[in-house]
Scaffold this active site. Structure first.
Site, PDB file in Angstrom:
ATOM      1  CB  THR A  63       3.208  44.604  -8.344  1.00  0.00           C
ATOM      2  OG1 THR A  63       2.877  43.406  -7.663  1.00  0.00           O
ATOM      3  CG2 THR A  63       2.690  45.814  -7.577  1.00  0.00           C
ATOM      4  CB  THR A  65       6.904  39.764  -8.530  1.00  0.00           C
ATOM      5  OG1 THR A  65       8.108  40.383  -8.992  1.00  0.00           O
ATOM      6  CG2 THR A  65       7.221  38.384  -7.974  1.00  0.00           C
ATOM      7  CB  CYS A  66       1.684  40.403  -7.395  1.00  0.00           C
ATOM      8  SG  CYS A  66       2.560  40.976  -5.921  1.00  0.00           S
ATOM      9  CB  SER A  67       0.687  40.496 -12.523  1.00  0.00           C
ATOM     10  OG  SER A  67      -0.125  41.467 -11.888  1.00  0.00           O
TER      11      SER A  67
END
Length: 178
Positions: A63, A65-67
């Site tokens: 995703t 933001t996670c990445s």
């Protein structure tokens, strides 16, 4: 019939996420021991929580933001080690194939950061850190959080109010606490 089952499943996911979220883990509490997976879908592992460790919970591998959040933890890995951190765990409610592929994508030359699959959401549920992401990600997912654990207990916890943001759980914020 399918729409009735789908509606019931969504309601159950939402209810489970709501109930679990009411009992969020607090500083001083023991980190629950729940089976998770790392690298092998047939083998359960437990987070090694001796000494100081970082547990970063993220809503989903790959995703946006996670990445963008996790690479800073990878880049800061040696800084964490200098501050006495044994392990950094990135925990996602994804299957082990997805977390493995994400790790390879983010750290093609390798990293000491450990990518953990909580494929059934049991670990994050036991922390009380699940939210209903059915509309966006297909089911319950981990809230975005970071725990600094000391000998299996929560020494510090930060939870993002908006899971699409990485502010209080950013690597530079956590490093400043150590």
């Amino acid at each position: 019939m399918a729409s009735i089952l789908t509606g019931a499943a969504r309601a159950a996911h939402s209810a489970a996420a709501t109930v679990v979220s009411a009992a969020q883990i607090q500083a001083g509490a023991d980190i629950p021991v729940k089976p998770v997976k790392e690298d092998d879908p047939a083998k359960h592992v437990q987070l090694g929580l001796v000494g100081k460790n970082i547990i970063l919970g993220v809503p989903g591998a790959f995703t946006p933001t996670c990445s963008s959040q996790v690479p800073q933890y990878i880049a800061d890995y040696d800084k964490y080690k200098e501050k006495g951190v044994n392990d950094i765990y990135v925990v996602a409610v994804n299957d082990v194939y997805v977390t493995k592929a994400w790790k390879k994508h983010l750290a093609s030359s390798g990293t000491g950061v450990r990518f953990i699959s909580d494929d059934k959401g049991e670990f994050v549920s036991s922390l009380g850190l699940v939210f209903d992401a059915t509309e966006l990600l297909g089911g319950p997912r981990s809230k975005r959080f970071v725990i600094v654990a000391q000998d299996g207990k929560v020494a510090f916890i930060a939870i993002e109010e908006d899971v699409s943001q990485s502010t209080v759980t950013a690597s530079n914020k956590v490093l400043a606490l150590l």
